[in-house]
Design a protein around this motif. Structure first.
Motif, short mmCIF file in Angstrom:
data_model
loop_
_atom_site.label_atom_id
_atom_site.label_comp_id
_atom_site.label_asym_id
_atom_site.label_seq_id
_atom_site.Cartn_x
_atom_site.Cartn_y
_atom_site.Cartn_z
N GLY A 47 91.42 65.11 66.03
CA GLY A 47 92.83 64.75 65.91
C GLY A 47 93.08 63.55 65.01
N TRP A 48 92.06 63.13 64.25
CA TRP A 48 92.17 61.90 63.46
C TRP A 48 93.35 61.90 62.50
CZ3 TRP A 48 90.07 57.22 63.90
CH2 TRP A 48 90.29 56.32 62.86
N ASP A 49 93.40 62.87 61.61
CA ASP A 49 94.44 62.88 60.59
C ASP A 49 95.83 62.88 61.21
OD1 ASP A 49 92.34 62.96 58.81
OD2 ASP A 49 92.74 64.99 58.11
N GLU A 50 96.02 63.69 62.24
CA GLU A 50 97.32 63.76 62.91
C GLU A 50 97.67 62.42 63.57
OE1 GLU A 50 100.97 64.92 64.09
OE2 GLU A 50 99.66 65.97 62.69
N ALA A 51 96.68 61.74 64.15
CA ALA A 51 96.94 60.44 64.78
C ALA A 51 97.37 59.40 63.74
CB ALA A 51 95.71 59.96 65.55
N VAL A 52 96.69 59.37 62.59
CA VAL A 52 97.06 58.44 61.53
C VAL A 52 98.48 58.74 61.05
CG1 VAL A 52 96.56 57.70 59.15
CG2 VAL A 52 94.69 58.02 60.78
N LEU A 53 98.78 60.00 60.85
CA LEU A 53 100.11 60.40 60.40
C LEU A 53 101.18 60.02 61.43
CD1 LEU A 53 101.77 61.82 58.23
CD2 LEU A 53 101.31 63.98 59.42
N ARG A 54 100.88 60.23 62.70
CA ARG A 54 101.85 59.87 63.76
C ARG A 54 102.13 58.37 63.79
NH1 ARG A 54 100.40 62.28 69.40
NH2 ARG A 54 102.32 61.20 69.91
N ILE A 55 101.09 57.57 63.61
CA ILE A 55 101.28 56.12 63.59
C ILE A 55 102.20 55.73 62.43
CG2 ILE A 55 100.13 53.91 63.14
CD1 ILE A 55 97.69 55.09 64.69
N CYS A 56 101.90 56.23 61.25
CA CYS A 56 102.70 55.88 60.07
C CYS A 56 104.14 56.35 60.22
CB CYS A 56 102.07 56.47 58.81
SG CYS A 56 100.48 55.72 58.38
N ARG A 57 104.33 57.56 60.70
CA ARG A 57 105.69 58.09 60.88
C ARG A 57 106.45 57.34 61.95
NH1 ARG A 57 104.52 64.51 60.30
NH2 ARG A 57 104.66 64.58 58.03
N TRP A 58 105.76 56.90 63.00
CA TRP A 58 106.42 56.16 64.06
C TRP A 58 107.07 54.90 63.49
CZ3 TRP A 58 106.58 51.49 66.51
CH2 TRP A 58 107.18 51.47 67.75
N PHE A 59 106.32 54.18 62.68
CA PHE A 59 106.85 52.96 62.08
C PHE A 59 107.91 53.28 61.02
CE2 PHE A 59 103.15 51.28 64.15
CZ PHE A 59 103.54 50.00 64.53
N GLU A 60 107.68 54.33 60.25
CA GLU A 60 108.65 54.73 59.22
C GLU A 60 109.99 55.13 59.86
OE1 GLU A 60 108.53 57.59 55.40
OE2 GLU A 60 108.21 58.61 57.33
N ARG A 93 111.37 54.09 62.42
CA ARG A 93 112.08 52.92 62.95
C ARG A 93 112.40 51.92 61.84
NH1 ARG A 93 109.53 55.59 66.34
NH2 ARG A 93 110.08 55.72 68.54
N ASN A 94 112.09 52.33 60.61
CA ASN A 94 112.32 51.48 59.45
C ASN A 94 111.64 50.12 59.58
OD1 ASN A 94 113.31 51.08 56.87
ND2 ASN A 94 115.19 50.11 57.61
N ILE A 95 110.44 50.13 60.10
CA ILE A 95 109.68 48.89 60.30
C ILE A 95 108.25 49.02 59.76
CG2 ILE A 95 111.00 47.95 62.22
CD1 ILE A 95 108.85 49.15 64.10
N LEU A 96 108.08 49.79 58.69
CA LEU A 96 106.75 49.91 58.12
C LEU A 96 106.18 48.56 57.72
CD1 LEU A 96 106.76 53.15 55.96
CD2 LEU A 96 105.21 52.59 57.84
N ASP A 152 104.76 50.67 73.29
CA ASP A 152 104.34 49.36 73.79
C ASP A 152 104.01 48.38 72.67
OD1 ASP A 152 104.61 50.30 76.37
OD2 ASP A 152 102.48 50.79 76.58
N LEU A 153 103.72 48.89 71.48
CA LEU A 153 103.38 48.02 70.37
C LEU A 153 104.61 47.43 69.69
CD1 LEU A 153 100.58 50.06 68.61
CD2 LEU A 153 100.32 48.04 70.03
N TYR A 154 105.74 48.11 69.84
CA TYR A 154 106.94 47.65 69.14
C TYR A 154 107.35 46.28 69.67
CZ TYR A 154 111.53 47.27 67.16
OH TYR A 154 112.61 46.83 66.47
N ASN A 155 107.68 45.40 68.75
CA ASN A 155 108.01 44.04 69.13
C ASN A 155 109.17 43.58 68.25
OD1 ASN A 155 108.13 41.26 69.47
ND2 ASN A 155 105.91 41.04 69.62
N ASP A 156 110.26 43.18 68.86
CA ASP A 156 111.44 42.79 68.09
C ASP A 156 111.20 41.59 67.19
OD1 ASP A 156 114.09 43.65 70.45
OD2 ASP A 156 112.82 44.85 69.15
N THR A 157 110.12 40.85 67.41
CA THR A 157 109.85 39.70 66.55
C THR A 157 109.30 40.12 65.20
OG1 THR A 157 107.64 39.41 67.42
CG2 THR A 157 109.41 38.19 68.52
N ARG A 158 108.96 41.38 65.06
CA ARG A 158 108.50 41.97 63.80
C ARG A 158 107.23 41.30 63.28
NH1 ARG A 158 112.28 45.87 61.93
NH2 ARG A 158 111.89 45.40 59.77
#
Length: 173
Positions: free
Chosen positions: A29-42, A44-47, A3-9
């Motif tokens: 679950g903190w560390d895993e959640a942070v890692l998941r967020i970063c990997r999700w953006f990575e 999609r090549n939209i870090l 839901d956060l992804y937005n084509d307007t970048r």
């Protein structure tokens, strides 16, 4: 995150807290959640869209009522853990936001413990009067410029403000 992804970048700031299912109420679950967020953006090549992860939200409010609940030492540790993960992806990190009655003390203690690890410190200066806003109208209780200066003096870092306003009750509903 879908839901956060937005084509307007547009850049995003994600404030992560233990209210999220992945983090869990016990923070396990903190560390895993942070890692998941970063990997999700990575993945999609939209870090470049993920500007910052905020490590918590207004812990000082809880701490001001119970000194055993999310003390500044806990907040600093969470910020350091977040930075160890997020910085590997080029993602900026802010320590938990502050907004409570003892925010300068909380911020000082936390900053002394994690200043070199985070990129920013976050303030929520509710009810603070911006420059140029005429005489006090009864619901402002300080000057925004003073709060920002105080926060910068304490942290010796850049300050971000991810929330600002006035509580409806303070403004006479």
């Amino acid at each position: 995150l879908e839901d956060l992804y937005n084509d307007t970048r547009r850049p995003l700031v994600i404030t992560l807290n233990n209210q999220c299912l992945e983090v869990r109420s016990d923070w396990s679950g903190w560390d895993e959640a942070v890692l998941r967020i970063c990997r999700w953006f990575e993945n999609r090549n939209i870090l470049d869209q993920l500007l910052m992860i905020g490590a918590g939200n207004e812990f000082d409010l809880y701490w001001s009522q119970n000194k055993n609940d999310v003390p500044p030492e806990f907040a600093a540790d969470l910020a350091r853990r977040t930075a160890r993960i997020a910085h590997n992806f080029g993602v900026k990190v802010s320590a938990t936001s502050v907004a409570g009655p003892e925010w300068p003390h909380y911020l000082q203690t936390m900053a002394d413990l994690c200043r070199d690890d985070v990129d920013y410190f976050d303030i929520h200066p509710y009810g603070q009067q911006p420059d140029g806003w005429g005489p006090d109208n009864g619901w402002m209780h300080g000057l925004l410029a003073d709060v920002i200066t105080t926060a910068q003096d304490i942290t010796q870092k850049s300050i971000v403000c991810t929330e600002y306003g006035v509580k409806v009750g303070d403004a006479g509903n």
